[in-house]
Design an enzyme around this catalytic site. Sequence first.
Site, short mmCIF file in Angstrom:
data_model
loop_
_atom_site.label_atom_id
_atom_site.label_comp_id
_atom_site.label_asym_id
_atom_site.label_seq_id
_atom_site.Cartn_x
_atom_site.Cartn_y
_atom_site.Cartn_z
N HIS A 17 0.59 -41.22 -8.01
CA HIS A 17 0.85 -40.11 -6.77
C HIS A 17 2.54 -39.93 -7.02
O HIS A 17 2.95 -38.70 -6.97
CB HIS A 17 0.57 -40.55 -5.28
CG HIS A 17 -1.07 -40.69 -5.33
ND1 HIS A 17 -1.64 -41.99 -5.11
CD2 HIS A 17 -2.05 -39.72 -5.17
CE1 HIS A 17 -2.66 -41.94 -4.79
NE2 HIS A 17 -3.21 -40.47 -4.89
N MET A 19 -5.10 -37.66 -0.72
CA MET A 19 -5.82 -38.36 0.51
C MET A 19 -5.06 -39.75 0.87
O MET A 19 -5.97 -40.54 1.48
CB MET A 19 -7.26 -38.65 -0.10
CG MET A 19 -7.88 -37.47 -0.62
SD MET A 19 -9.80 -37.27 -0.14
CE MET A 19 -10.01 -38.74 -1.12
N GLU A 44 -4.30 -35.38 -14.04
CA GLU A 44 -5.32 -35.18 -15.09
C GLU A 44 -6.38 -36.09 -14.62
O GLU A 44 -7.56 -36.01 -15.22
CB GLU A 44 -4.89 -35.32 -16.36
CG GLU A 44 -3.81 -34.16 -16.82
CD GLU A 44 -3.45 -34.50 -18.31
OE1 GLU A 44 -3.72 -35.27 -18.83
OE2 GLU A 44 -2.83 -33.53 -18.71
N ASP A 95 -8.21 -36.63 -12.17
CA ASP A 95 -9.19 -36.00 -11.87
C ASP A 95 -9.68 -34.56 -12.65
O ASP A 95 -8.99 -33.54 -11.85
CB ASP A 95 -9.17 -35.63 -10.24
CG ASP A 95 -9.12 -37.01 -9.55
OD1 ASP A 95 -10.14 -37.61 -8.99
OD2 ASP A 95 -8.02 -37.66 -9.21
#
Length: 279
Positions: free
Chosen positions: A39, A32, A150, A152
């Site tokens: 990321h 997002m 991981e 989330d």
Amino acid sequence: MTMRSVRTISEVRHTTALWHKEGHTVALVPTMGALHAGHKALVEQALNAADKIVVSIFVNPLQFGPHEDFSHYPRTLDADAALLASAGAHLLYVPDSEEMYGNAAATVISVPSLSHELCGKFRPGHFEGVALVVTKLLQQVQPDSAVFGEKDYQQLQIITRVVEDLNIPVAILSAPTVREEDGLALSSRNIYLADAQRHIAPELYKTLLEMRKQWRAGLLAQEIEEWGRTTLLAKGFSSVDYCAIRHAKTLMVPHVGEPARILAAAFLGSTRLIDNMEG
Ligand code: AMP
């Protein structure tokens, strides 16, 4: 090497089809935006798995509740593009809401046994929004593999199950949580934390570590969960959504000896933090 950026389904499909025709493999990293080192680690993992890396940035309205932070979720596209280029990504895919949903989506993808537990109890509809957008992204990009954090953990289990149940031909890969030095899991939402809250935030990780010790020492899950909740409140968290020890795959209450995951979600003011670790 320059990283291209596209906004439409047809452009992204065209590019990945061409890559496949040339004999390359393709990995997708859905995000997002408001990207950070967590990321970047997903991109690095993707580079180990495939020749060409597509990163999508889409702030998915369907996964935000009516009182959540959709409208002020951080949007930092230029910095994100620079981070991705330096990480070695090949294509940035940035669809807008119109491209993603057109008028609206009538299809619902749900894994009730996984989606209505833990975060799902407190964020109704959240995981249906996640499952739909990830399924759409997989259909749009048609990657050979897709990488998720991981961080989330519940999301990772749900996506793994959707891909399995719908026979989507993609390998779901996961990457460990990247943390600050004091243990706080990196998150795009950490910028919301005031100084005093930032000071308390690593207690979430420390509490999970202690819960893990207790679990490994053979204490009862329910007692550990209660201890975790009380500890987080005592450390200064405003409220605790859950503090739980669950089966690592089914997210149900684990029996002794089964693979377990320790997960928690708690608020500091209006900022909701989540974290988890192996049991
Ligand atoms: P987001 O942009 O926050 O929706 O996350 C996009 C992807 O990055 C998801 O697969 C997340 O699990 C992953 N992610 C977010 N934070 C971290 C982190 N600290 N470490 C590893 N992966 C992360």
